[in-house]
Motif scaffolding. Sequence first.
Motif, mmCIF file in Angstrom:
data_model
loop_
_atom_site.group_PDB
_atom_site.id
_atom_site.type_symbol
_atom_site.label_atom_id
_atom_site.label_comp_id
_atom_site.label_asym_id
_atom_site.label_seq_id
_atom_site.Cartn_x
_atom_site.Cartn_y
_atom_site.Cartn_z
ATOM 1 N N LYS A 1 0.864 -1.178 0.000
ATOM 2 C CA LYS A 1 0.000 0.000 0.000
ATOM 3 C C LYS A 1 0.903 1.231 0.000
ATOM 4 C CE LYS A 1 -3.669 -2.240 2.558
ATOM 5 N NZ LYS A 1 -4.422 -2.288 3.805
ATOM 6 N N THR A 2 0.383 2.348 -0.463
ATOM 7 C CA THR A 2 1.176 3.569 -0.611
ATOM 8 C C THR A 2 1.911 3.954 0.666
ATOM 9 O OG1 THR A 2 -0.338 4.380 -2.312
ATOM 10 C CG2 THR A 2 1.084 6.008 -1.261
ATOM 11 N N GLU A 3 1.228 3.941 1.783
ATOM 12 C CA GLU A 3 1.863 4.337 3.038
ATOM 13 C C GLU A 3 2.997 3.380 3.416
ATOM 14 O OE1 GLU A 3 0.758 5.038 7.739
ATOM 15 O OE2 GLU A 3 -0.846 5.107 6.256
ATOM 16 N N ASP A 4 2.772 2.083 3.213
ATOM 17 C CA ASP A 4 3.807 1.093 3.533
ATOM 18 C C ASP A 4 5.009 1.251 2.603
ATOM 19 O OD1 ASP A 4 2.260 0.051 5.595
ATOM 20 O OD2 ASP A 4 1.315 -1.430 4.274
ATOM 21 N N GLN B 1 5.961 4.043 1.170
ATOM 22 C CA GLN B 1 6.659 5.249 1.621
ATOM 23 C C GLN B 1 7.533 4.963 2.833
ATOM 24 O OE1 GLN B 1 3.259 7.808 2.114
ATOM 25 N NE2 GLN B 1 3.532 8.745 0.101
ATOM 26 N N ASN B 2 7.026 4.160 3.753
ATOM 27 C CA ASN B 2 7.813 3.793 4.941
ATOM 28 C C ASN B 2 9.049 3.002 4.561
ATOM 29 O OD1 ASN B 2 6.038 5.052 6.718
ATOM 30 N ND2 ASN B 2 4.827 3.197 7.034
ATOM 31 N N GLU B 3 8.905 2.062 3.624
ATOM 32 C CA GLU B 3 10.060 1.278 3.180
ATOM 33 C C GLU B 3 11.078 2.167 2.462
ATOM 34 O OE1 GLU B 3 10.964 -2.021 3.751
ATOM 35 O OE2 GLU B 3 9.301 -1.849 5.156
#
Length: 76
Positions: A22-25, A27-29
């Motif tokens: 997912k987009t947020e995940d 971005q976190n990676e």
Amino acid sequence: MGKVAFDQKGFETKKKELFSLKTEDLQNELFKIVYCTKEWVMENFLLTQDQVVKLNDQPKDFLKQLRIAPTEFCYN
């Protein structure tokens, strides 16, 4: 995400894994790749002891180049 081989096939597998997030995940990676490069590589790739030593001995300029790579592969 599990560890993969530290070779071209492993890089392709990791890229597919990243883009399935997912987009947020994602971005976190990407944040981890950019700001915690060595740790992210060690957490995501199966490395030999020699590769770990080499990674730890890399000059900062080399690591800066690794940090640029995620933005290049995300926007190309």
